[in-house]
Design a protein around this motif. Sequence first.
Motif, PDB file in Angstrom:
ATOM      1  N   ALA A  26       0.982  -1.246  -0.016  1.00 39.55           N
ATOM      2  CA  ALA A  26      -0.015  -0.076   0.079  1.00 39.55           C
ATOM      3  C   ALA A  26       1.018   1.209   0.084  1.00 39.55           C
ATOM      4  O   ALA A  26       0.617   2.287  -0.811  1.00 39.55           O
ATOM      5  N   GLU A  29       2.471   1.867  -3.454  1.00 44.60           N
ATOM      6  CA  GLU A  29       1.335   2.333  -4.134  1.00 44.60           C
ATOM      7  C   GLU A  29       1.022   3.706  -4.043  1.00 44.60           C
ATOM      8  O   GLU A  29       0.990   4.482  -4.827  1.00 44.60           O
ATOM      9  N   HIS A  30       0.584   3.907  -2.654  1.00 42.54           N
ATOM     10  CA  HIS A  30       0.127   5.312  -2.425  1.00 42.54           C
ATOM     11  C   HIS A  30       1.239   6.254  -2.251  1.00 42.54           C
ATOM     12  O   HIS A  30       1.140   7.651  -1.918  1.00 42.54           O
ATOM     13  N   ILE A  34      -0.305   5.243   5.377  1.00 42.39           N
ATOM     14  CA  ILE A  34      -1.745   4.841   5.167  1.00 42.39           C
ATOM     15  C   ILE A  34      -2.734   5.370   6.341  1.00 42.39           C
ATOM     16  O   ILE A  34      -2.468   5.201   7.349  1.00 42.39           O
ATOM     17  N   ALA A  62      -7.230   0.222   2.102  1.00 43.31           N
ATOM     18  CA  ALA A  62      -6.149   0.200   1.569  1.00 43.31           C
ATOM     19  C   ALA A  62      -5.114  -1.043   1.645  1.00 43.31           C
ATOM     20  O   ALA A  62      -4.425  -1.414   0.599  1.00 43.31           O
TER      21      ALA A  62
END
Lengths: 350, 350, 350, 350
Positions: A26, A29-30, A34, A62
């Motif tokens: 996550a 990706e982000h 998170i 997420a």
Amino acid sequence: MNQSHQIDLSRYQVRTDLALERHQMAIEEHGGEIPGVHIEEQNIDGIHFSKMSVTTEEGSQALRKPKGNYLTFEAPNLKQHDTELQERLSYFFAEEFHKYLKQLGISDDAKALVIGLGNWNVTPDALGPKVVENLLITRHLFELIPDQIDEGFRPVSAIAPGVMGLTGIETSEIVSGIIEKSDPDFVIAIDALASRSLERVNSTIQVADTGIHPGSGIGNKRKALDQETLGVPVIAIGVPTVVDAVSITNDTIDFMLQHLQNQMDIRNPFTKASKDPENPKYFLGLIGSLTENEKRQLIHEVLSPLGYNLIVTPKEVDTFMEDMANILANGLNMALHRSVDKENVSSYTH
Amino acid sequence: MNQSHQIDLSRYQVRTDLALERHQMAIEEHGGEIPGVHIEEQNIDGIHFSKMSVTTEEGSQALRKPKGNYLTFEAPNLKQHDTELQERLSYFFAEEFHKYLKQLGISDDAKALVIGLGNWNVTPDALGPKVVENLLITRHLFELIPDQIDEGFRPVSAIAPGVMGLTGIETSEIVSGIIEKSDPDFVIAIDALASRSLERVNSTIQVADTGIHPGSGIGNKRKALDQETLGVPVIAIGVPTVVDAVSITNDTIDFMLQHLQNQMDIRNPFTKASKDPENPKYFLGLIGSLTENEKRQLIHEVLSPLGYNLIVTPKEVDTFMEDMANILANGLNMALHRSVDKENVSSYTH
Amino acid sequence: MNQSHQIDLSRYQVRTDLALERHQMAIEEHGGEIPGVHIEEQNIDGIHFSKMSVTTEEGSQALRKPKGNYLTFEAPNLKQHDTELQERLSYFFAEEFHKYLKQLGISDDAKALVIGLGNWNVTPDALGPKVVENLLITRHLFELIPDQIDEGFRPVSAIAPGVMGLTGIETSEIVSGIIEKSDPDFVIAIDALASRSLERVNSTIQVADTGIHPGSGIGNKRKALDQETLGVPVIAIGVPTVVDAVSITNDTIDFMLQHLQNQMDIRNPFTKASKDPENPKYFLGLIGSLTENEKRQLIHEVLSPLGYNLIVTPKEVDTFMEDMANILANGLNMALHRSVDKENVSSYTH
Amino acid sequence: MNQSHQIDLSRYQVRTDLALERHQMAIEEHGGEIPGVHIEEQNIDGIHFSKMSVTTEEGSQALRKPKGNYLTFEAPNLKQHDTELQERLSYFFAEEFHKYLKQLGISDDAKALVIGLGNWNVTPDALGPKVVENLLITRHLFELIPDQIDEGFRPVSAIAPGVMGLTGIETSEIVSGIIEKSDPDFVIAIDALASRSLERVNSTIQVADTGIHPGSGIGNKRKALDQETLGVPVIAIGVPTVVDAVSITNDTIDFMLQHLQNQMDIRNPFTKASKDPENPKYFLGLIGSLTENEKRQLIHEVLSPLGYNLIVTPKEVDTFMEDMANILANGLNMALHRSVDKENVSSYTH
């Protein structure tokens, strides 16, 4: 490129049951923290220990993991069959797992039912059954001779129900039938997991208060085992024992890129050449321009038609499983029975 | 590039015990037929069968395999647990192995000693011991009650000597001691092998009249077992059961390249874009410009410091081993004893 | 009676491999001490320990056992799975066995080869193979990395050669071949034995410097393994794991007679009625007038045609074997390696 | 004598689970036919087959077995590992068991749950778990892909729940929980039994529609599993695998008496000396004057304080269990699925 490939992200799911790996993915990706996920980490004597809480729906989505509290114990040197580290991990696990139960409001005399999931005929899937064989079982003594039991023990029962292919019955049905008859206060479900990384296989333990859900893990071998379906808290304990070929390849390509970049920096210490965004493309061409997910999707697409997308386990799987089952059985015996401690724990396993 | 990497080709050896794979690799390197190597191939009912002879020193060096006669049986669908294919392969193996013995001048009453190499505590290494457990053993009957034995049997003895870590003795020493005392006419040595390709794992049988040599295979677990050291012909039978992470990754990168090239051709049917020599570089950057060996060497270099260069086996290793051991035990029982045939073979294994 | 039965004493042999039992039987027959046999006994903490020397041909014939030095460790409570007694016996065995080796002139650095006799597929015959699995094997380290070995270890090698039905080769041939190649200074041969008494099954260890001889024991599974055939001293370690139905019945009839006589004395304390020579006849009729051997012979004669003269083992054979194999493996690890002691011994077995 | 002994018949119970043996004992005691018990017997090709119905309360009390229908298959030569007899018995069992189900009103599509009782860690107690491992399990296919199932199969599920010492839960509770969730039409419970006779051990199969009741059998390992507690018909299938030392001795004494009487008759063909009521006393003294039960009680009284009243199993227990489990698994696969027959049955077990 994107046109030609049209990668359908929903199709390929990275096979991992580890919340820690979901979290890393996550972040990749982000590109940052998170929201709704909190992590605390510490390193003690060869053990990396992390506590992660997923507190919001957003965090849960997420990570594609349910809201809950996750413990992760990592000890890479377990693979060197280091017996002292095994003992240390066992004691440390016992302590932390005992605290964890307390925090969930599970008292020292709450009745435990331990479920050893998995297929005993498949070595890398036999973790649950192996742990269960070495637990100190006491429930029947509390039923039959309650006044002969010393302080510091609680009622513990356990079963390895087998998998649906062996029994013909959903594991969740078997378990819920047994719960209705035997009336435990909480359930511990032990299972072999999949990791996305060979490194974590047989050197990591994950604890989660979320129960166990179908579709994740090695195969879709059962319906949910959680508080909602079983009516009591369900704590899942898992150890990754397998990894798929896609993950191995993908990780290696990433490592190659890092390696080449490092070498570039070593040779040109004053430029920051490795930070050049064109860099991955230089080293890896079109592949270097894919996102993590696109890359995995491509690998999956390539391997599947070749019947090549196998799930693998290290060659030394037998000893790894034996070691891990002992660590968990000893750890659980100490965590569940306060009268079982470092001095006497080994006399309870065989 | 070459400067910066200075890949030492002598350091990384592709782990494969299969002559067929060595041959493929030699062809890839040399870009054509290998002098001194002859191959005949046929496909029968799901079985790909090849006979390869390495007849010259040159051929031997190109393949890094000793001169000799190699049979290879490949049946990819074995992984689907196809019981009819298992039987077919077992019968076909029996026939071809019997012919092979004849061609080596080994008659139907020559006394056989079967050695089941490997460690019975390590599932993917237990092929030899498992086969030996299911052989029809007759040597003692020929010694004790020779006149009560029907036609069509030969004296067969067998032992699974264990590995040096279990016995403290070189396997070759144990075997040569037993040969001196029991005086067989030839030896069959059965062993688990390493392949460079996940695809061949547990779906391939290799037969070779070259004996078994140290340094090849899963680990350096023995000194040579061959005619020179043992004084009688030694026929090696092997099944690849493991593959290393380097091979998995390397193969996958190759598959990715092919896949991307195919897609390019599909989209541009009239150009021969995929043949463009710049093509691998376009798709794979610097990696695409490496030779096969440079690529493997790089992957090895990357994975080793990460403790990541593991040797792996498919998750379903238990059933694969069971199936393969049965195929070989049945096949050998039929090949060695002409009175054992399709009708009665199953009553000799358990 | 004697006329009608004409019991052929040579036909039925009491099945026992225990020198102690042979000695008891000889005393019963001869009615007193046996010349040429010396016994010392002591009781320590639940262990009955006896040293017996058979020093003359006369003693040897009376006992039907070769001349030599016998140690016997009896611990009846082992059957209660008493883990403290297991440890005590293990330590005590280690000490006495070490002294015994010294007395035989076997020094602390003499090279040992341990042979685990028996069939691993037959639970009550699997003692030898099970012990061998848990020994600390070091010979290969002395060969390969001699300067990395700490003080207090000796070269130990080990093998479980299997039985003739599995290998097709006389066990003695396999062992002598291995000895010639690996050159040990002495051999320890471990085997499951037969006892005449259910009581001693799985609670007795016998050590003898006489080697192992065919025709005795559970079955005629091998030719002699002794100094004469192997060229080095052979120390046999055995544990009775089976008993035949004749022995069970015979013992019980004897116990019944004693029991009835005791009761008679309790009721008539002032007469010595139980000493009345007519007494056995009163209680047991014609059977009561038979000698021990005649009685056994009769029982044997009765049971054999019924296919009833089975050899049996206690229902709990699995745990008994497990416990005994651990006691012996730990005991041997401590006796053979002076650096293995109470503190660390458990880390060498698994 | 009788005064002094005052044998309490209620204390010692002959350990047998076989209705046939109970019937023989009842006949011995009552000296004739038992009212309310009907037997039909036949011998086919090495198999002795008997059907017994216990139809009245009186019959039930005489036999100490519940009212019901009992089948007994005896094949003494099974102990010779006669593979053709094994197959014959398997086919014959399948046929008779299928008829038996019909007679109980259980149709060919009624859903079966098979329970493999017993402890898989104790070889002579592992019959149930071993059978269950080799059954053709189909219930999940009927649930998930009902339209892909051919004719001639029924839904079969199975579980080996373990024993209370392993799970901490009464087996009957586990089973009833599973029944509530999985809703079978009938239950088949497979268990290892005790016999009073070594002869019948591992050569006899008993089928009963009475369920399984505590206090009988090897140990008191469960509460009742019967129609009353589980709500569906429960058919018990058992094989005697153990016998106690009392039974062995008692039987042998009886055989001795018969043997001596026969010899007397052979020598004096014209008198009927063996019928002389003084005869047992002549041969066996006071023991000869005891009733069957008094004798057993005495033997029990003698052996118990010596820790000698062990339960034993033949030394060859491993192969006996293997053979029996195969016979039953094959037999059940054919009886439960009409599409499984002689031609294909072996492909369903492994």
